[in-house]
Design a protein around this motif. Structure first.
Motif, mmCIF file in Angstrom:
data_model
loop_
_atom_site.group_PDB
_atom_site.id
_atom_site.type_symbol
_atom_site.label_atom_id
_atom_site.label_comp_id
_atom_site.label_asym_id
_atom_site.label_seq_id
_atom_site.Cartn_x
_atom_site.Cartn_y
_atom_site.Cartn_z
ATOM 1 N N TRP A 36 1.771 2.425 -1.168
ATOM 2 C CA TRP A 36 1.855 1.767 0.141
ATOM 3 C C TRP A 36 3.019 0.775 0.185
ATOM 4 O O TRP A 36 3.615 0.561 1.250
ATOM 5 C CB TRP A 36 0.541 1.073 0.466
ATOM 6 N N LEU B 253 0.235 -2.875 6.280
ATOM 7 C CA LEU B 253 1.275 -2.716 5.272
ATOM 8 C C LEU B 253 1.966 -4.007 4.850
ATOM 9 O O LEU B 253 2.527 -4.069 3.751
ATOM 10 C CB LEU B 253 2.347 -1.744 5.779
ATOM 11 N N TYR C 248 1.597 -5.436 1.432
ATOM 12 C CA TYR C 248 2.042 -4.561 0.341
ATOM 13 C C TYR C 248 3.537 -4.732 0.040
ATOM 14 O O TYR C 248 4.010 -4.265 -0.992
ATOM 15 C CB TYR C 248 1.763 -3.095 0.678
#
Length: 235
Positions: A203, A153, A156
């Motif tokens: 995300w 993650l 993102y």
């Protein structure tokens, strides 16, 4: 074991420079707020990734202090902890929480505990005086599904978004309350191309906490996600 603290040397830049080491992995992690934080092993690097992903942590300092101490026998030693993490405080304006970390592989802790214990005790004494926390962490604490999710993650967090896809996803999730990434995309966009283009925006919202998810379990397109109500103070 009786220990006397002699002195503590501190620096926001770290008390020593990380040398080049061809027997282990060294380098620097670029954090979201522009810091570059050094590491001297892949385990240290992974802890930095976890700390950087935690929105409560304001600053990470590698090898922030050198603690000189004396044993009951009269022998003088020194100990340099690996990281200092200072938090931003809480939404209720409580004082910032400061944590001192030592990073060691479990095998090294088992094999060298008798040599390491005195330094750890000295660190706990310093932390107790300052109302800090002190933690010795190994791969059991660091390398788990949460680290896998953070690694996935973290990029993102700065994913470019026009805002439109994000708003549509949030509006749909607010109606559904609970969904999965796959179901949310399908419920929001009829066209497959639009769904694919919105994956990054989705995300990104999971990464910044706008969409809730259990990050202690490995994220997939079938993971449970939920709508997070905005708060007055933010996350």
């Amino acid at each position: 074991m009786k220990i006397t603290i002699i002195d503590v040397t501190e620096s926001d830049l770290g008390v020593r420079q990380v040398p080049m080491n061809y027997r282990s992995v060294t380098g620097r992690v670029q954090t979201l707020d522009g810091q570059t934080v050094s590491f001297e092993s892949t385990l240290e690097r992974d802890l930095v990734l976890l700390m950087d992903f935690d929105p409560r942590i304001a600053r990470i300092t590698h090898q922030p202090m050198k603690i000189r101490y004396r044993l009951e026998s009269g022998e003088e030693r020194s100990y340099t902890p690996d990281y200092l993490a200072t938090s931003r405080g809480s939404q209720l304006r409580k004082p910032a929480r400061t944590l001192l970390f030592e990073v060691k592989y479990l095998d090294e802790l088992r094999d060298r505990w008798s040599d390491l214990e005195a330094g750890f005790r000295a660190a706990r004494m310093v932390c107790a005086q300052r109302r800090w926390g002190f933690q010795v962490v190994d791969e059991r604490y660091i390398r788990n599904d949460y680290l896998k999710n953070v690694t996935f993650l973290r990029d993102y967090r700065s994913y470019p978004s026009d805002g439109k896809s994000a708003l549509m996803l949030l509006q749909t999730l607010q109606e559904l309350q609970v969904s999965t990434p796959s179901e949310l995309l399908a419920a929001t966009f009829m066209d497959l191309t639009n769904r694919m283009q919105a994956v990054g925006a989705m995300w990104r919202m999971v990464a910044n906490g706008s969409i809730g998810a259990n990050l202690r379990q490995r994220l997939t397109m079938k993971s449970e996600i939920w709508y997070e109500e905005p708060t007055l103070y933010g996350k």
